[in-house]
Design a protein around this motif. Structure first.
Motif, short mmCIF file in Angstrom:
data_model
loop_
_atom_site.label_atom_id
_atom_site.label_comp_id
_atom_site.label_asym_id
_atom_site.label_seq_id
_atom_site.Cartn_x
_atom_site.Cartn_y
_atom_site.Cartn_z
N LEU A 1 0.85 -1.19 0.00
CA LEU A 1 0.00 0.00 0.00
C LEU A 1 0.88 1.23 0.00
N MET A 2 0.58 2.16 -0.93
CA MET A 2 1.35 3.39 -1.05
C MET A 2 0.64 4.52 -0.31
N GLU A 3 1.41 5.29 0.46
CA GLU A 3 0.86 6.48 1.08
C GLU A 3 0.67 7.57 0.03
N THR B 1 5.47 9.27 1.15
CA THR B 1 6.66 8.47 0.80
C THR B 1 6.63 7.06 1.35
N LEU B 2 5.68 6.76 2.23
CA LEU B 2 5.68 5.45 2.87
C LEU B 2 5.07 4.40 1.96
N LEU B 3 5.81 3.33 1.72
CA LEU B 3 5.31 2.16 1.00
C LEU B 3 5.24 1.01 1.98
N ALA C 1 8.00 4.61 -6.22
CA ALA C 1 8.26 4.12 -4.86
C ALA C 1 8.62 2.63 -4.89
N CYS C 2 7.91 1.87 -5.71
CA CYS C 2 8.22 0.43 -5.83
C CYS C 2 9.60 0.22 -6.44
#
Length: 321
Positions: A203-205, A216-218, A246-247
């Motif tokens: 899940l991406m923030e 930025t939180l993954l 991000a991934c």
């Protein structure tokens, strides 16, 4: 009269999609007239007799170079009203892309809830049933309509598609924001069934302030794995790109993306440079804003007409699909 097969109509811009559904059902589209007046007004009327008949009307409500989403919506509503005035017994609308699906709740004081207003308009024109592909918020969609309204999910077909590309690698289904987590989870489970092995989740923030995306939180492990970012639609593509980068930063070895509706309002910007091996979309919105070579190289357009035809056959007087 009640044993007659339903009549199928398609308004301008949706003929190609509706023709393919009709072919699967073993029938042809019925004739109608659309007339534009000099001041921008218009009228639509059936040319085949609809008295006592069941009718299905196709129209995908995305804006294009010829008509805005508002123009298409207005024509569809007026045509449905004309069908009822002409004696149609039952009017079913099929909207592969339903406009205004993203404005389904109040995010600021005095915000409109346009999904509810949209439902009221369809009901006022005496539409008996509405079918849409992969709406933005299924719960809001269900709550907005007082007539039968069906959300056709394309999750299983996406899973079948990607099962052919991921090989033996570990796979992660990625939601690009918290609002799409349930949708991505349904895709993850479908892909697990297709592959016969475990599929991870991430899940991406994402926070949006007008046109700016932050976060930025993954959450989830994608390192050394194939990541598939899964969403319901692509507008500018910034949400997909945000999650894809991000991934990539977190060590994903391969990147794919999927979304039912490819609006691509920013043109080919999402592919400059290309981040994903390919993006899979459905045919609810033709990728007309992309350059042909961009579609050929980076986009896989999947066919949803068999899914729609099956639904109509199961709930209408059609013999074959």
């Amino acid at each position: 009269m009640l044993t007659d097969r339903p009549l199928l109509f398609a308004l301008q811009g949706s003929e190609h999609y509706a023709t393919r559904v009709a072919q699967r059902l073993g029938c042809q589209l019925a004739l109608h007239e659309e007339r534009d007046y000099e001041d921008g007004e218009h009228k639509c009327r059936p040319l085949a007799s609809v008295n006592g008949r069941e009718v299905v009307v196709f129209h995908s409500l995305y804006g294009d170079d010829r008509q805005s989403a508002n123009d298409k919506l207005c024509r569809l509503l007026f045509f449905c009203g004309a069908l009822k005035d002409a004696g149609a017994r039952h009017v079913q609308v099929v909207t592969p892309y339903l406009c205004y699906g993203r404005k389904d709740r109040r995010s600021q004081p005095q915000d409109p809830t346009i999904t509810r207003y949209l439902a009221t308009l369809f009901e006022a024109c005496r539409v008996d049933r509405l079918v849409a592909l992969e709406v933005h918020n299924p719960a809001a969609f269900d709550n907005a309509f007082r007539i039968p309204a069906w959300n056709v999910q394309c999750t299983e077909l996406f899973a079948e598609h990607f099962a052919r590309f991921v090989g033996d690698a570990d796979v992660v289904a990625v939601s690009p924001d918290s609002g799409g987590a349930k949708r991505a989870e349904q895709f993850r489970q479908a892909l697990e069934r297709q592959l016969g092995r475990s599929v991870g989740s991430a899940l991406m923030e994402k926070h949006r302030a007008h046109a700016t995306l932050t976060g930025t939180l993954l959450a989830g492990d994608v390192s050394g794995k194939t990541a598939i970012v899964f969403d319901d639609l692509i507008s500018t593509g910034e949400t997909l790109k945000h999650a894809g980068l991000a991934c990539q930063k977190a060590g994903a070895t391969r990147l794919f993306a999927a979304a039912t509706h490819g609006l691509f309002t920013a043109g080919s910007h999402l592919f400059d440079p290309p981040l994903f091996e390919h993006i899979a979309i459905f045919d609810s919105v033709p990728p007309f804003r992309l350059l042909p070579e961009c579609v050929t190289q980076h986009v896989h357009v999947l066919d949803s007409t068999a899914l729609v035809a099956t639904l109509l056959a199961e709930n209408g007087a059609f013999d074959t699909v």
